[in-house]
Enzyme design. Sequence first.
Site: not given
Length: 813
Positions: A565-567, A570-571
Amino acid sequence: MAKKKSKSKSSSPKPKVSSTAAKPVEIDNQQNIENVQDSPSALQQQSATAEESENTATTATPSEGTTATTESSPVTTSNETDPIELSVLDNADHAIDSNSIKSTEAVLETLDSELNTIADTKTEPPTEQELNPTLAKYMRSCQEGNLTIVKELISSGQVLVNDTFSDEITGLHWACINNRLSLVKFLIANGANPNQLGGELKASPLHWACRNGLVYIVDYLMRNSDADPNLRDAQTYNALHLAVHSSNIMLVIYLLLSCCSTDSVKKVYIDEPDGSNRTALHWASYQNDIFTINALLRFGADVSKVDNSLFIPLHWAFMKGYKSVLKALVEAGSDIYFKNDQNKNSFDIAKDMNCSNTWEKVLIETGRDPKNNWAPLKPWVSAKLGKIITFLTPYFLLPLSFNVLSMGGDQGGFIIPKLILAIGILGGGIYLLNKLIISQYIFDDKKLAKSPILAGVFSATAFWSVLVWLYNILPTTFIHNFFANVIMAILIAIFTWSFFKAMFINPGFVPTPADNNVILSQVAQLIELGKFDTDHFCVNSFVRKPLRSRYSKHNKRLIARFDHSCPWVYNDIGVRNHKIFITFVYSLNMAIFVFLYLSLQYFDKVKDQYDSDDEGEGEGFVCSILGDDMCYGYKNHHFHFNVFMWDLFQCVWVSFLCIVQTFQILKGLTTWEFSSLNKQLQTNRFNHSTVPRDFEAGEGISLDQTQPSDGQHRHNHNEFQTCMNLLGIDQFILTLKMSLKSLFSNTRHGNNNTNYDPLTSLHIPTDHGIKQNWLDFWIIGEEKWRNVFYLPIDGENNLNGKVVDYYTLYSYH
C-alpha cells in the site's frame, strides 16, 4: 489434640471416584467482572458443580485425541499401605482393631497411613463400564477413532450405534468432540442419532462439535444428517451460540452462511437469545472477538438487543475494552447513552472498567464531537473537497519553505536558523491541515498516513521542479544539452501519466460475490480440499483468497497479487497497476538524475566571478563543500538551489525503492511476499484450521498450498519505524541483508561442505529464474515487444511464460 486432628483429616482425604458423565469443555471466562452482575460467565458457572463430577475423559484440541477412563476404581493416596502389612507394623502395640475406630480418641491417635489403608479396603460397587465392558470398549474406540473396532462391534451386533450408558452420551458424541471425521461418517451412515442429547449439559453431538470449533465435523453433520442447529442444551445455547463461544471465526462464518441466509434450509435466527436473552453478538462482544463481531454485523445482527440485565452488546464489550471492538459496535449504531439495570450508560461502565481514555478515543475516531456532548460531528467540508485541499496544500507549503531559506539574498547567512524556520513552516502547515481539514473526513488514528498528503508532497515537488526546468534550465541549456532536455521532457510526460494512472486505477480488486450461496459454494470447495482457514478464505471480504492476494485496509478490499500500500500514490499496488507503478518509479528516478545534471550545467553556464570576501556568515564553509558551480547556485539562484537539494534528498529513497523493487521482480516476489520470507523459518501461525487428522482430500489435491496470512499480523510501530516504512528503507535493509547473506554466507550444515544460500533455501513457487521473472512482469501473453505496453483488463498476467488470472489463481500447478 486439635493439631493432630487437623493433620489426620488433611492427609487422608476420602478417595474421589469419577463418574461416567461427560460433556465438552466450557469456554473460559475472559475477564474478571465481579463488579458486574449476571455476567455471561455466570451462566457457565452454574454448571461448575456438574463439571467437577464429569468423566475423567477430557476434551482435546483437534490435534489431540480425547480419551476416557471407562473402568473406575477407588483412588488411593500416596500413603497407601498394603493390607498384608497391617499385621506387621513397626510396633505390635500399634495394631488397630477396627472396633476402636468408633472412638474419637482412637481416630485421632491412629497413624495417617493406617487410616488410609483401612479406607482403601472398602469395596466400591462396580461401575457401568465394568458391568458392560463391550459398550465401554465401543465408547473408547469412538474416542480414539478406531474405526476397525467400531465396525466390528456394530456389524456383529454386540452394540447398537445409539447405545449409551446412563449419561446418554453416544459414540457419535465422542467421535465428534475428538474430530474423528471418518468415524462420524460411518456412524451417521449406520443410523446414529445426531440430535441425541447427552451429558450433564444435555447437548447433542452438533453442540459438542460447535463448542470446540470443529468446522469439518459440523459441516458433515449439517449436510449429511438431520442435525438441528436450533436445538438447545441445558444452558439454553444453540449451535450458533456455541460456535461464537469457540472463537473459531471459520465455524462462525460457516454457520452464518449455512443457517442465517435468507434461503437457508436449516434456518437459525441470528439474534436468537439464550436463557438470559443474550444473543450471539452479546457473547462475541463479551469475548472481544472482532472477527466474529464483524461477521455477525455483516449478517444483520442487532446491536440494540437487550439481555436480562439490560445490557446491550456495547456494554459487554467494555469487559476487555478493545478499541477495534468498541469502534465496530459504535459504527454499527450502538446507543452510547443506553442505560442498564444499574442505571449506567457506556460512559459509566467505561469508568468502572478503567477504559475511559480508550472510550473517548473510540468516540473521536467514529466522528463524535466532544464539545457537543459526543453528538455526531457535522463536518464543514466534504470528504472529496477535503482530499483535494490536502493534496494541493504542499504546492504552497514547499515554495514558502524554500523562500524562507532564500531570505537575505546573496548576503544571506544564518543557515541553520533559516533551515529550522523553513522546517517549522512546513511542519506547522501540515499540522494545521491535519487539525482543520483532514480531521473532517478521516477520524481514524494516524490520519496523515491515511490521507493524500504524501502524494501531494511528491506532486508538488515534481510541479516546482518542472517549472524550474522550464523557466530556468531549458532556455539556457537547450542548445548545448539538447538530448538531455529531450530526455527530460519525455521522462516528465511518462512519470506524470504513470503517477495519476497508478493513483486512480483499480489495483486489482478480487470480485466479491453478492450471493451468499455463491460464497457458500466456495466454502464447500475449500472444505472438500481441506483448506477452509484464514490462509485461503478472507474473513474480511468473505471471498476465497487467490494465491498472492491480501486484504487492504486502505481500500477495504481483497487485492490480487498484492505488492504494498503506497501512500506516495495514495493507492494499493496490485496486479493491475504494479507495472504502472514501476514505470513511474523508474522514470521518476531517471528524471531526478537528469534534472540534477541539467541544474549543474545551468549553474556552470551562468555563473560569474564572485569575491570570497563578500561571503555571508557561514557561506565560506558551505561553498568549500559544494564546489564552484553549486556555490554559485547557492548564492545567486536560491529557489533553484533549494529545489535542487530537495530533489537530491528525494533521490535517495527513490533509488532505494528502485533497487528493492528490481530485486523482488527478479526473484519473482512481491513486497509483501518478500517481507514474509523470514517468517517462513518461524513456527507455524494459527490459521483457525481444524482439519481432522483422518481427513482425505480429493485425488491429486495437495494440502501444502499455503501462503502468508492476510495480515492479521500486528506491529506496534513507533514513529521512527513508520518513517522507515514510508521511505521504503526497511525493505532496502532487508534486501541488503539477504543479498549479502546469499553472496558471502559460508554456513555449513553438518558434514556437508556446500554453502547455505538463504534466498534459495526457501521455497518460492513463483521464482522461475531471473530472465523469466523479468519477462513475466512486463509482458502479458506472448513474448513480443508490443505486449509490454498492454495493461491487465482484469487480473491476467504472466507466470512462467503463461497467462494466468490472479483473480482465480488457487494453485501453482
